[in-house]
Design an enzyme around this catalytic site. Structure first.
Site, PDB file in Angstrom:
ATOM      1  CG  HIS A 153      19.866   5.993  37.580  1.00  0.00           C
ATOM      2  ND1 HIS A 153      20.509   6.121  36.146  1.00  0.00           N
ATOM      3  CD2 HIS A 153      19.062   4.939  36.950  1.00  0.00           C
ATOM      4  CE1 HIS A 153      20.221   5.308  35.229  1.00  0.00           C
ATOM      5  NE2 HIS A 153      19.516   4.365  35.841  1.00  0.00           N
ATOM      6  CB  CYS A 187      15.087   5.239  32.495  1.00  0.00           C
ATOM      7  SG  CYS A 187      15.447   3.588  31.935  1.00  0.00           S
ATOM      8  CG  HIS A 228      15.281   2.688  37.095  1.00  0.00           C
ATOM      9  ND1 HIS A 228      15.117   3.840  36.788  1.00  0.00           N
ATOM     10  CD2 HIS A 228      16.333   2.051  36.278  1.00  0.00           C
ATOM     11  CE1 HIS A 228      16.060   4.006  35.696  1.00  0.00           C
ATOM     12  NE2 HIS A 228      16.635   3.150  35.462  1.00  0.00           N
ATOM     13  CG  HIS A 231      20.842   0.279  36.147  1.00  0.00           C
ATOM     14  ND1 HIS A 231      20.196  -0.731  35.263  1.00  0.00           N
ATOM     15  CD2 HIS A 231      20.193   1.300  36.206  1.00  0.00           C
ATOM     16  CE1 HIS A 231      19.473  -0.091  34.500  1.00  0.00           C
ATOM     17  NE2 HIS A 231      19.300   1.214  34.995  1.00  0.00           N
ATOM     18  CG  ASP A 259      27.775  -0.750  46.763  1.00  0.00           C
ATOM     19  OD1 ASP A 259      26.925  -1.131  45.742  1.00  0.00           O
ATOM     20  OD2 ASP A 259      28.178  -1.291  47.655  1.00  0.00           O
ATOM     21  CG  HIS A 260      23.708  -0.932  48.305  1.00  0.00           C
ATOM     22  ND1 HIS A 260      24.758  -1.603  47.666  1.00  0.00           N
ATOM     23  CD2 HIS A 260      22.740  -1.901  48.262  1.00  0.00           C
ATOM     24  CE1 HIS A 260      24.364  -3.030  47.792  1.00  0.00           C
ATOM     25  NE2 HIS A 260      23.216  -3.142  47.884  1.00  0.00           N
ATOM     26  CD  GLU A 267      21.928   2.288  32.478  1.00  0.00           C
ATOM     27  OE1 GLU A 267      22.111   3.197  33.210  1.00  0.00           O
ATOM     28  OE2 GLU A 267      21.400   2.050  31.689  1.00  0.00           O
TER      29      GLU A 267
END
Length: 136
Positions: free
Chosen positions: A15, A34, A40, A42, A80-81, A125
């Protein structure tokens, strides 16, 4: 007799924290690294808590296999991903902070889980940073 049950799931997502109404300097001052324009990621840890009465016929508050299936189908598959800013409809007009992600996950799951059960979301996170929704 109310009991709380928890299911832990995991997803990886990228994100960018960025307010399009601000210039890059302001975004960097508020969001730091960020706000990297190249995003980037998490490794999120998601805890879903249900609180309710134990069913005397099953001994369950909620079937944990079913809870896992619901979370995977309605949250993990969507997040996810993924790049949360670009690959999901949920953050087209919202900054994908941990706070906003937790509220979105709550809203998604609330539609899928019986209203008799209290639902809470805890989203890590990072190892040290997490949010809960709702509070209280």
């Amino acid at each position: 007799m109310k009991v709380a049950v928890f299911r832990k799931e995991h997803f990886n997502a990228a994100h960018r924290l960025f307010n399009p109404d601000w210039d890059d300097d302001t975004n960097f001052k508020v969001f730091g690294k960020c706000s990297n324009p190249h995003y980037h990621g998490h490794n999120y840890e998601l805890y879903v808590q249900l609180i309710g009465e134990v069913n005397p016929k099953t001994g369950y508050v909620y079937d944990m296999k079913l809870l896992s299936d619901v979370i995977r189908e309605h949250v993990i598959k969507k997040f996810d991903h993924k790049n949360l800013n670009l690959d999901t409809e949920y953050f087209k007009d919202k900054i994908p902070t941990a706070e906003n992600i937790a509220v979105i996950i709550y809203d998604i799951l609330r539609k899928e889980i019986d209203a008799d059960l209290e639902l809470k979301i805890r989203l890590y996170e990072t190892e040290r940073n997490f949010v809960e929704y709702p509070v209280g």
